[in-house]
Scaffold this motif. Structure first.
Motif, PDB file in Angstrom:
ATOM      1  N   LEU A   1       0.837  -1.199   0.000  1.00 12.69           N
ATOM      2  CA  LEU A   1       0.000   0.000   0.000  1.00 12.69           C
ATOM      3  C   LEU A   1       0.876   1.255   0.000  1.00 12.69           C
ATOM      4  CD1 LEU A   1      -2.725   1.483   0.232  1.00 12.69           C
ATOM      5  CD2 LEU A   1      -2.572   1.133   2.720  1.00 12.69           C
ATOM      6  N   ARG A   2       1.888   1.271   0.849  1.00 14.32           N
ATOM      7  CA  ARG A   2       2.805   2.412   0.924  1.00 14.32           C
ATOM      8  C   ARG A   2       3.462   2.654  -0.437  1.00 14.32           C
ATOM      9  NH1 ARG A   2       5.334   5.446   4.410  1.00 14.32           N
ATOM     10  NH2 ARG A   2       4.596   4.320   6.222  1.00 14.32           N
ATOM     11  N   ARG A   3       4.005   1.610  -1.034  1.00 18.80           N
ATOM     12  CA  ARG A   3       4.667   1.758  -2.338  1.00 18.80           C
ATOM     13  C   ARG A   3       3.689   2.270  -3.399  1.00 18.80           C
ATOM     14  NH1 ARG A   3       6.896  -3.140  -0.753  1.00 18.80           N
ATOM     15  NH2 ARG A   3       5.512  -4.294  -2.150  1.00 18.80           N
ATOM     16  N   THR A   4       2.485   1.729  -3.392  1.00 20.94           N
ATOM     17  CA  THR A   4       1.490   2.129  -4.381  1.00 20.94           C
ATOM     18  C   THR A   4       1.118   3.605  -4.221  1.00 20.94           C
ATOM     19  OG1 THR A   4       0.622  -0.129  -4.458  1.00 20.94           O
ATOM     20  CG2 THR A   4      -0.815   1.624  -5.302  1.00 20.94           C
ATOM     21  N   VAL A   5       0.855   4.022  -3.004  1.00 23.24           N
ATOM     22  CA  VAL A   5       0.494   5.425  -2.767  1.00 23.24           C
ATOM     23  C   VAL A   5       1.673   6.338  -3.112  1.00 23.24           C
ATOM     24  CG1 VAL A   5      -0.186   7.102  -1.003  1.00 23.24           C
ATOM     25  CG2 VAL A   5      -1.309   4.876  -1.094  1.00 23.24           C
ATOM     26  N   GLU A   6       2.894   5.943  -2.755  1.00 29.55           N
ATOM     27  CA  GLU A   6       4.071   6.738  -3.122  1.00 29.55           C
ATOM     28  C   GLU A   6       4.195   6.872  -4.631  1.00 29.55           C
ATOM     29  OE1 GLU A   6       7.179   4.613  -1.075  1.00 29.55           O
ATOM     30  OE2 GLU A   6       6.910   5.782   0.765  1.00 29.55           O
ATOM     31  N   GLU A   7       3.898   5.794  -5.369  1.00 31.06           N
ATOM     32  CA  GLU A   7       3.950   5.840  -6.833  1.00 31.06           C
ATOM     33  C   GLU A   7       2.861   6.756  -7.409  1.00 31.06           C
ATOM     34  OE1 GLU A   7       4.030   1.912  -8.556  1.00 31.06           O
ATOM     35  OE2 GLU A   7       5.675   1.305  -7.239  1.00 31.06           O
ATOM     36  N   ILE A   8       1.678   6.718  -6.820  1.00 29.81           N
ATOM     37  CA  ILE A   8       0.595   7.621  -7.264  1.00 29.81           C
ATOM     38  C   ILE A   8       1.019   9.066  -7.052  1.00 29.81           C
ATOM     39  CG2 ILE A   8      -1.746   8.418  -6.756  1.00 29.81           C
ATOM     40  CD1 ILE A   8      -2.423   5.424  -6.135  1.00 29.81           C
ATOM     41  N   ILE A   9       1.586   9.358  -5.895  1.00 27.59           N
ATOM     42  CA  ILE A   9       2.045  10.721  -5.602  1.00 27.59           C
ATOM     43  C   ILE A   9       3.125  11.141  -6.575  1.00 27.59           C
ATOM     44  CG2 ILE A   9       3.249  12.140  -3.896  1.00 27.59           C
ATOM     45  CD1 ILE A   9       1.687  10.446  -1.746  1.00 27.59           C
ATOM     46  N   ALA A  10       4.095  10.268  -6.820  1.00 25.74           N
ATOM     47  CA  ALA A  10       5.196  10.582  -7.742  1.00 25.74           C
ATOM     48  C   ALA A  10       4.670  10.810  -9.157  1.00 25.74           C
ATOM     49  CB  ALA A  10       6.226   9.448  -7.732  1.00 25.74           C
ATOM     50  N   LEU A  11       3.665  10.068  -9.544  1.00 29.18           N
ATOM     51  CA  LEU A  11       3.076  10.195 -10.880  1.00 29.18           C
ATOM     52  C   LEU A  11       2.551  11.605 -11.118  1.00 29.18           C
ATOM     53  CD1 LEU A  11       2.162   8.617 -13.460  1.00 29.18           C
ATOM     54  CD2 LEU A  11       0.023   8.166 -12.224  1.00 29.18           C
ATOM     55  N   HIS A  12       2.046  12.223 -10.070  1.00 29.78           N
ATOM     56  CA  HIS A  12       1.413  13.549 -10.197  1.00 29.78           C
ATOM     57  C   HIS A  12       2.253  14.676  -9.621  1.00 29.78           C
ATOM     58  CE1 HIS A  12      -2.235  11.779 -11.788  1.00 29.78           C
ATOM     59  NE2 HIS A  12      -2.111  10.854 -10.869  1.00 29.78           N
ATOM     60  N   SER A  13       3.482  14.404  -9.245  1.00 23.79           N
ATOM     61  CA  SER A  13       4.358  15.417  -8.649  1.00 23.79           C
ATOM     62  C   SER A  13       5.515  15.747  -9.575  1.00 23.79           C
ATOM     63  CB  SER A  13       4.890  14.912  -7.303  1.00 23.79           C
ATOM     64  OG  SER A  13       3.855  14.674  -6.408  1.00 23.79           O
ATOM     65  N   GLY A  14       5.236  15.982 -10.787  1.00 19.53           N
ATOM     66  CA  GLY A  14       6.329  16.168 -11.709  1.00 19.53           C
ATOM     67  C   GLY A  14       6.368  17.455 -12.311  1.00 19.53           C
TER      68      GLY A  14
END
Length: 153
Positions: free
Chosen positions: A140-153
């Motif tokens: 869950l942590r990895r998935t949420v971190e990836e979602i955040i990274a996807l939109h933090s560019g």
């Protein structure tokens, strides 16, 4: 999924959108956090105060720096600082680098509140691990971190 007619498809009928579920999980976590803070004698801390607690340095910060970090206006952060000052969590002091400026610092009570919040959030996560398992929470942590990274560019 929504069809061309605007109706929900069978595969997602009755399911809440994932962003809504994530928001509800956050809301529950914040409710638990504030309940526990109150039980520990740290009354008055509200969700909005996180804009100060999350972004203040150990040595303090100027109001404009806090506003920039929190993404709020100087006036909005000033209101939060006023509230936290009345509650005894922060104080204004002269900035040693510029005697004309003020720096916002955590008081002893503020440091205790910040530390308690961090500990309580770790405790809440540990409860999730106990109920759901370390692997699921790590994923869950990895998935949420990836979602955040996807939109933090």
């Amino acid at each position: 999924m929504t069809t061309q007619s605007g109706e929900r498809g069978e595969e997602d009928a009755g399911q809440a959108p994932l962003p809504a579920l994530l928001t509800r999980a956050k809301d529950i976590t914040i409710e638990l956090l504030h309940q526990r803070l109150g039980e520990e004698g740290l009354e008055g801390i509200r969700y909005r105060h996180g804009s100060v607690f999350r972004f203040i340095d150990e040595e303090g910060a100027r109001l404009t720096v806090l506003a920039d970090r929190a993404g709020l206006t100087k006036q909005a952060i000033a209101e939060l600082v006023d509230e936290l000052e009345r509650l005894g969590y922060v104080e204004r002091a002269t900035d040693p680098k510029d005697r004309r400026a003020k720096i916002i610092r955590l008081t002893e009570r503020g440091v205790a509140g910040q530390a308690a919040a961090a500990r309580i959030l770790r405790d809440i996560e540990q409860q999730w691990v106990l109920h759901l398992g370390q692997d699921r929470i790590a994923m869950l942590r990895r998935t949420v971190e990836e979602i955040i990274a996807l939109h933090s560019g």
